[in-house]
Design a protein around this motif. Structure first.
Motif, PDB file in Angstrom:
ATOM      1  N   LYS A  67       0.804  -1.220   0.000  1.00  0.00           N
ATOM      2  CA  LYS A  67       0.000   0.000   0.000  1.00  0.00           C
ATOM      3  C   LYS A  67       0.835   1.267   0.000  1.00  0.00           C
ATOM      4  O   LYS A  67       0.368   2.317  -0.419  1.00  0.00           O
ATOM      5  CB  LYS A  67      -0.929   0.018   1.217  1.00  0.00           C
ATOM      6  N   LYS A  68       2.061   1.193   0.499  1.00  0.00           N
ATOM      7  CA  LYS A  68       2.975   2.336   0.576  1.00  0.00           C
ATOM      8  C   LYS A  68       2.394   3.485   1.390  1.00  0.00           C
ATOM      9  O   LYS A  68       2.706   4.644   1.175  1.00  0.00           O
ATOM     10  CB  LYS A  68       3.354   2.839  -0.826  1.00  0.00           C
ATOM     11  N   LYS A  69       1.510   3.169   2.341  1.00  0.00           N
ATOM     12  CA  LYS A  69       0.897   4.187   3.183  1.00  0.00           C
ATOM     13  C   LYS A  69       1.538   4.136   4.566  1.00  0.00           C
ATOM     14  O   LYS A  69       1.750   3.059   5.114  1.00  0.00           O
ATOM     15  CB  LYS A  69      -0.608   3.946   3.287  1.00  0.00           C
ATOM     16  N   VAL A  70       1.825   5.309   5.112  1.00  0.00           N
ATOM     17  CA  VAL A  70       2.440   5.386   6.435  1.00  0.00           C
ATOM     18  C   VAL A  70       1.351   5.363   7.494  1.00  0.00           C
ATOM     19  O   VAL A  70       0.335   6.038   7.385  1.00  0.00           O
ATOM     20  CB  VAL A  70       3.276   6.681   6.558  1.00  0.00           C
ATOM     21  N   ARG A  71       1.575   4.551   8.527  1.00  0.00           N
ATOM     22  CA  ARG A  71       0.638   4.451   9.645  1.00  0.00           C
ATOM     23  C   ARG A  71       1.431   4.668  10.923  1.00  0.00           C
ATOM     24  O   ARG A  71       2.526   4.130  11.091  1.00  0.00           O
ATOM     25  CB  ARG A  71      -0.007   3.064   9.645  1.00  0.00           C
TER      26      ARG A  71
END
Length: 110
Positions: A67-71
Motif C-alpha cells: 500500500k505504501k501508506k504510512v501508519r
C-alpha cells in the motif's frame, strides 16, 4: 510508573534521524500527526504538567509494503526500567474464539 521522558526522547531523536534521511516519509509522517491534531484525537501537550502522574508514549511509523501508506503506531509496550504502560492497564476479556470450537462448528450442518 517510572519516569519515561528520557526513553521517549531517545525514541523521538531516533525517529527524527530516520525522517531526516527520507523526505517522503517525513512529509507523510507530519501529515499523520497533523491529521490526529485536526480530528481531535490528539492535542498539543502543555508546557507544564497538571498532574504528577505522567507517561510519555513513544510512537513510530510503519509502512505497508504493497500500500505504501504510512501508519503511526503508539508503542504502549515500550519499557522504561522494566515497566511499560501495557503492564499498568487492565486486560479485557479474551475475544478470540478457540480453534477447537471453530473447527467443531465448521463440521456441523450440511
Amino acid at each position: 510508573m517510572p519516569e519515561s521522558y528520557d526513553t521517549a526522547m531517545r525514541r523521538l531523536r531516533s525517529i527524527e534521524k530516520k525522517l531526516s534521511k527520507n523526505d517522503n516519509l517525513k512529509r507523510e509522517y507530519c501529515e499523520q500527526i497533523n491529521n490526529l491534531l485536526k480530528n481531535g484525537y490528539a492535542e498539543p501537550a502543555p508546557n507544564q504538567s497538571t498532574s504528577e502522574r505522567l507517561w510519555y508514549l513513544p510512537h513510530f511509523a510503519v509502512t505497508h509494503p504493497q500500500k505504501k501508506k504510512v501508519r503511526l503506531v503508539f508503542d504502549a509496550a515500550a519499557r522504561t526500567n522494566g515497566k511499560c504502560l501495557n503492564d499498568a492497564l487492565l486486560t479485557g476479556p479474551d475475544l478470540i474464539r478457540s480453534l477447537l470450537g471453530v473447527l467443531v462448528r465448521f463440521r456441523q450442518g450440511a
